[in-house]
Scaffold this motif. Structure first.
Motif, PDB file in Angstrom:
ATOM      1  N   GLY A  51       0.816  -1.211   0.000  1.00 26.35           N
ATOM      2  CA  GLY A  51       0.000   0.000   0.000  1.00 26.35           C
ATOM      3  C   GLY A  51       0.849   1.260   0.000  1.00 26.35           C
ATOM      4  N   LEU A  52       1.921   1.266   0.765  1.00 26.93           N
ATOM      5  CA  LEU A  52       2.828   2.416   0.773  1.00 26.93           C
ATOM      6  C   LEU A  52       3.507   2.606  -0.577  1.00 26.93           C
ATOM      7  N   MET A  53       3.900   1.498  -1.203  1.00 24.25           N
ATOM      8  CA  MET A  53       4.516   1.593  -2.526  1.00 24.25           C
ATOM      9  C   MET A  53       3.525   2.132  -3.549  1.00 24.25           C
ATOM     10  N   TRP A  54       2.294   1.649  -3.528  1.00 26.61           N
ATOM     11  CA  TRP A  54       1.276   2.125  -4.462  1.00 26.61           C
ATOM     12  C   TRP A  54       0.972   3.600  -4.210  1.00 26.61           C
ATOM     13  N   GLY A  55       0.902   4.005  -2.946  1.00 24.71           N
ATOM     14  CA  GLY A  55       0.638   5.402  -2.615  1.00 24.71           C
ATOM     15  C   GLY A  55       1.754   6.317  -3.102  1.00 24.71           C
ATOM     16  N   ALA A  56       3.009   5.892  -2.959  1.00 21.64           N
ATOM     17  CA  ALA A  56       4.127   6.701  -3.450  1.00 21.64           C
ATOM     18  C   ALA A  56       4.087   6.806  -4.969  1.00 21.64           C
ATOM     19  N   TRP A  57       3.785   5.708  -5.648  1.00 23.91           N
ATOM     20  CA  TRP A  57       3.679   5.724  -7.107  1.00 23.91           C
ATOM     21  C   TRP A  57       2.570   6.675  -7.546  1.00 23.91           C
ATOM     22  N   TRP A  58       1.422   6.609  -6.904  1.00 18.94           N
ATOM     23  CA  TRP A  58       0.285   7.451  -7.264  1.00 18.94           C
ATOM     24  C   TRP A  58       0.627   8.922  -7.043  1.00 18.94           C
TER      25      TRP A  58
END
Length: 147
Positions: A51-58
């Motif tokens: 979730g943190l990785m997806w949030g940073a990408w977004w």
């Protein structure tokens, strides 16, 4: 994608089993060890990291952070559709404007000109359309080139 989740699940189960075996070696044999708690904890931690990785990408994609530091000072000034899949685009690079013909297969440079000022009310309803402005500007450049 289902195979990926299955592999992650099996990895988490194997990891929790190894962790439980190392803990049980240190404990007396009388107390049973529950691997469900460790499994849920591992899955939750994995979901938090993903979730943190997806949030940073977004966030990076949404803010355009990667384009701000690319070093290329380029922007699209305007464009005009001349067919179902063909466009004429004006791109500003530094102090020059490139007029490009864009098709699905290639991009051709049609003309170059020095950077100009756009009309202030370009977005207003009483301004001439972009196509008329582009035609007038290109005719003016042709006349300047002839002299």
């Amino acid at each position: 994608m289902r195979a990926f989740y299955r592999a992650v699940f099996l990895f988490a189960v194997a990891l929790s089993t190894v962790h439980a075996e190392t803990q049980s070696a240190a404990r007396p044999a009388a107390s049973p060890v529950s691997t469900v708690g460790y499994l849920l904890q591992g899955i939750f931690a994995l979901l938090v990291v993903l979730g943190l990785m997806w949030g940073a990408w977004w966030l990076i994609r949404r803010t355009g952070f990667n384009r701000k530091f690319s070093g290329v000072k380029m922007k699209v000034v305007g464009g005009l559709s001349i067919g179902s899949r063909e466009r004429v685009m004006v791109v500003e690079i530094g102090d020059h404007w490139l007029i490009l013909g864009v098709t699905p297969n290639q991009i051709n440079t049609l003309a170059t000109m020095p950077k100009q000022e756009l009309p202030e009310d370009a977005a207003g309803t009483d301004s001439p359309p972009f196509a008329a402005w582009l035609k007038k500007t290109m005719e003016r450049q042709k006349n300047d080139d002839k002299t």
